[in-house]
Design an enzyme around this catalytic site. Structure first.
Site, short mmCIF file in Angstrom:
data_model
loop_
_atom_site.label_atom_id
_atom_site.label_comp_id
_atom_site.label_asym_id
_atom_site.label_seq_id
_atom_site.Cartn_x
_atom_site.Cartn_y
_atom_site.Cartn_z
N HIS A 286 0.86 -1.20 0.00
CA HIS A 286 0.00 0.00 0.00
C HIS A 286 0.89 1.24 0.00
O HIS A 286 1.76 1.35 -0.86
CB HIS A 286 -0.93 -0.10 1.22
N HIS A 325 -2.41 -2.22 -9.55
CA HIS A 325 -3.41 -1.56 -8.70
C HIS A 325 -4.69 -2.39 -8.71
O HIS A 325 -5.05 -2.96 -9.73
CB HIS A 325 -3.72 -0.15 -9.23
N ASP A 381 2.76 5.45 -6.53
CA ASP A 381 4.01 5.33 -5.77
C ASP A 381 5.24 5.21 -6.64
O ASP A 381 6.36 5.25 -6.14
CB ASP A 381 3.92 4.11 -4.83
C1 SDX Z 1 -1.50 2.22 -3.26
O1 SDX Z 1 -6.21 0.87 -3.29
C2 SDX Z 1 -5.73 2.06 -3.48
O2 SDX Z 1 -6.42 2.97 -3.96
C3 SDX Z 1 -4.29 2.24 -3.03
C4 SDX Z 1 -3.64 3.57 -3.39
C5 SDX Z 1 -4.25 4.74 -2.64
O3 SDX Z 1 -4.12 5.86 -3.13
O4 SDX Z 1 -4.75 4.52 -1.51
O5 SDX Z 1 -3.75 3.77 -4.79
C6 SDX Z 1 -2.15 3.54 -3.00
O6 SDX Z 1 -1.49 1.38 -2.39
C7 SDX Z 1 -0.93 1.96 -4.62
C8 SDX Z 1 -0.35 0.52 -4.76
C9 SDX Z 1 1.07 0.52 -4.21
N1 SDX Z 1 1.59 -0.86 -4.13
C10 SDX Z 1 2.55 -1.29 -4.93
O7 SDX Z 1 3.04 -0.64 -5.85
C11 SDX Z 1 3.06 -2.70 -4.61
C12 SDX Z 1 3.18 -3.51 -5.90
N2 SDX Z 1 1.85 -3.80 -6.41
C13 SDX Z 1 1.24 -5.06 -6.08
O8 SDX Z 1 1.56 -5.59 -4.84
C14 SDX Z 1 -0.23 -5.14 -6.52
O9 SDX Z 1 -0.29 -4.67 -7.79
C15 SDX Z 1 -1.28 -4.45 -5.66
C16 SDX Z 1 -1.21 -4.88 -4.24
C17 SDX Z 1 -1.15 -2.97 -5.75
C18 SDX Z 1 -2.64 -4.86 -6.21
O10 SDX Z 1 -2.74 -6.22 -6.04
P1 SDX Z 1 -4.07 -7.02 -6.47
O11 SDX Z 1 -5.11 -6.11 -6.96
O12 SDX Z 1 -4.42 -7.95 -5.37
O13 SDX Z 1 -3.60 -7.78 -7.74
P2 SDX Z 1 -2.99 -9.24 -7.73
O14 SDX Z 1 -1.99 -9.36 -6.64
O15 SDX Z 1 -4.13 -10.19 -7.76
O16 SDX Z 1 -2.19 -9.24 -9.12
C19 SDX Z 1 -2.78 -9.73 -10.30
C20 SDX Z 1 -1.61 -10.40 -11.03
C21 SDX Z 1 -0.91 -11.49 -10.22
O17 SDX Z 1 -0.31 -12.34 -11.16
P3 SDX Z 1 -1.01 -13.83 -11.42
O18 SDX Z 1 -1.01 -14.55 -10.10
O19 SDX Z 1 -2.42 -13.52 -11.91
O20 SDX Z 1 -0.16 -14.49 -12.45
O21 SDX Z 1 -0.56 -9.43 -11.30
C22 SDX Z 1 0.61 -9.78 -10.58
C23 SDX Z 1 0.21 -10.77 -9.52
O22 SDX Z 1 1.29 -11.64 -9.20
N3 SDX Z 1 1.12 -8.53 -10.01
C24 SDX Z 1 2.39 -8.17 -10.02
C25 SDX Z 1 2.42 -6.89 -9.45
N4 SDX Z 1 1.19 -6.53 -9.10
C26 SDX Z 1 0.39 -7.56 -9.46
N5 SDX Z 1 3.50 -8.81 -10.46
C27 SDX Z 1 4.66 -8.12 -10.32
N6 SDX Z 1 4.77 -6.89 -9.78
C28 SDX Z 1 3.68 -6.24 -9.34
N7 SDX Z 1 3.78 -5.05 -8.81
#
Ligand code: SDX
Length: 447
Positions: A286, A325, A381
């Site tokens: 997050h 996201h 971010d």
């Molecule tokens: C914020 O919610 C909000 O509005 C948050 C925010 C706010 O203003 O409050 O916008 C602020 O928290 C932004 C997000 C910051 N976090 C990161 O940058 C961390 C990296 N991102 C991931 O951890 C992820 O993308 C999330 C947590 C942000 C979202 O995760 P989801 O929606 O649960 O998506 P998921 O994990 O189900 O991913 C779907 C697929 C998966 O692959 P498969 O299993 O389907 O093969 O995408 C992959 C994930 O493994 N994936 C990533 C990835 N994010 C998702 N793979 C590599 N790197 C990534 N960053």
């Protein structure tokens, strides 16, 4: 319009559209489930599912939705996001316009009160905030108790919770709109002071007190970096922080906002509720991601190492921090504005070499099917940390810089929760998958 509350004219086209018919194959029974129609999506009232039973003593159906991926926890009028179109609006105003034409305190009023302020309202709000920037001197001794190298976000979370002990007798009266507004003013005003003092503690520098002749963000910059009487806060850096603050104010029902609402639903005071929200924000998935992006860029170290890192991500050995996201399945509109702001900051601070790695990482990721197929784009971010580092912030301050403006969003959502007659204390259900009843086993007979 809510089919549940409003008289839905039975038999009209509208009525048929405002219901779904569910047939339970276990019993052959059918149910007309009314829809709650929002402006951007429709929902069913989960309690309507409880009537779907197989027998009299059956609990009835519940919704199973781990991580609330498809569950609306509230109705809201604060922030609207269209994740596919990359749209973000505060009370209907596009984020792009607010970042260009407004300032943080004006946007804070908009988010908190629902309308852009009149000149008089903004002046009064600015005066109120300005005259609440000081914290009790005890806070100094509290901060001095932390290790010299304590993480700034850990200090902030603890110190905001500790503020509850200064105002508890008043702040616990959460039913009073006037009392709530007074705590909101205090928190909006004091967050920059606490953040600056956490930074100064981290750097081993004496605390700089608020200078109430300065506007909000310039006052923050002054408390952060003033050394000697001739220090003048940079207007470019202050404006860049103002824009970054505007972009981080609110983002509907994200993890930390949901935490604020859950804790607030127990009628805890706003200080401890906000500390809980800050704790959720601190998570690396997050708001803690901005710090992790910088650590990732430093670990990559050089553009030539990017292909190897991308392969590690594909092997699930690392996340591409700052990408992806839950809601945005296109470019986060905030990331676009931050990327543009970075160049203005670098005019003053000098170009951050990590930007080249970030730009090349983005270019490759946006062409690579692993990311494209998963709709992974830069989020808020990805570029913010590069600006913060160029400004001279240590990475431990990055989540703190997220929490300061998000305080406004968390408090506006908390206020909306307490005004919503449909809300109660949050208490989800579970699906029991464990053992049936069994008798205690004495130690001597245990396997
Ligand atoms: C914020 O919610 C909000 O509005 C948050 C925010 C706010 O203003 O409050 O916008 C602020 O928290 C932004 C997000 C910051 N976090 C990161 O940058 C961390 C990296 N991102 C991931 O951890 C992820 O993308 C999330 C947590 C942000 C979202 O995760 P989801 O929606 O649960 O998506 P998921 O994990 O189900 O991913 C779907 C697929 C998966 O692959 P498969 O299993 O389907 O093969 O995408 C992959 C994930 O493994 N994936 C990533 C990835 N994010 C998702 N793979 C590599 N790197 C990534 N960053």
């Amino acid at each position: 319009m809510e089919a549940k509350e409003a008289k839905v004219e039975v038999g009209t086209a509208v009525a048929e559209k405002n219901f779904i018919d569910v047939t339970d194959r276990r019993t052959g029974k059918s149910y007309a489930i009314p829809l709650i129609v929002g402006k951007d999506k429709a929902a069913i009232d989960a309690m309507e599912l409880r009537q779907i039973k197989v027998s009299g003593d059956d609990f009835g159906l519940v919704l199973y939705d781990p991580a609330f991926k498809n569950t609306a926890s509230t109705k809201s009028t604060i922030t609207y996001i269209d994740g596919d179109q990359g749209i973000l609006r505060y009370r209907g105003y596009p984020i792009e316009e607010l970042a260009e034409k407004s300032n943080f305190l004006e946007v804070a009023w908009l988010i908190l009160r629902g309308e852009l302020p009149t000149k008089e309202q903004l002046q009064q709000f600015t005066d109120d905030v300005t005259h609440h920037t000081f914290v009790h001197e005890n806070v100094r001794t509290f901060l001095d108790g932390f290790r010299y190298d304590a993480h700034a976000m850990g200090m902030m979370i603890s110190t905001v919770a500790a503020l509850s002990t200064f105002y508890y007798e008043e702040a616990k009266n959460i039913e009073s709109p006037e009392t709530r507004w007074h705590q909101i003013i205090r928190l909006v005003a004091k967050m920059p002071t606490l953040a600056a003092w956490c930074y100064r503690h981290h750097r081993g520098l004496p605390y700089v007190y608020p200078d109430n002749s300065l506007p909000y963000t310039k006052n923050f910059v002054n408390m952060l970096w003033k050394i000697g009487e001739d220090y003048k806060p940079s207007p470019v850096l202050a404006r860049a922080l103002d824009i970054l603050f505007i972009l981080h104010v609110d983002h509907e029902q994200n993890c930390s906002t949901s935490t604020m609402r859950v804790v607030g639903s127990s009628h805890a005071d706003p200080y401890v509720s906000l500390a809980a929200a800050m704790a959720a924000l601190f998570g690396p998935l997050h708001g803690g991601a901005n710090e992790m992006v910088l650590r990732m860029l430093r670990e990559i170290g050089d553009v030539k190492n990017i292909p190897g890192f991308i392969e590690r991500v594909k092997r699930r050995e690392a996340l591409l921090m700052g990408f992806g996201h839950r809601v945005y399945k296109s470019y986060d509109p905030r990331a676009k504005i931050i990327k543009h702001t970075a160049y203005e900051v670098f005019e003053v601070t000098g170009r951050n070499p990590l930007l080249d790695i970030a730009l090349e990482l983005e270019r490759i990721a946006l062409e690579d099917d692993f990311f494209v197929s998963r709709k992974l784009y830069p989020n808020v971010d990805f570029y913010s940390g590069i600006i913060y580092q160029a400004m001279g912030f240590p990475v431990e301050m990055f989540p703190v810089l997220f929490a300061i403006p998000r305080t406004v969003g968390w408090l506006a959502q908390w206020e909306e929760l307490l005004r919503d007659s449909e809300q109660k204390i949050a208490r989800p259900r579970q699906l029991w998958m464990g053992e049936d009843e069994r008798a205690y086993v004495p130690m001597k007979t245990r396997g």
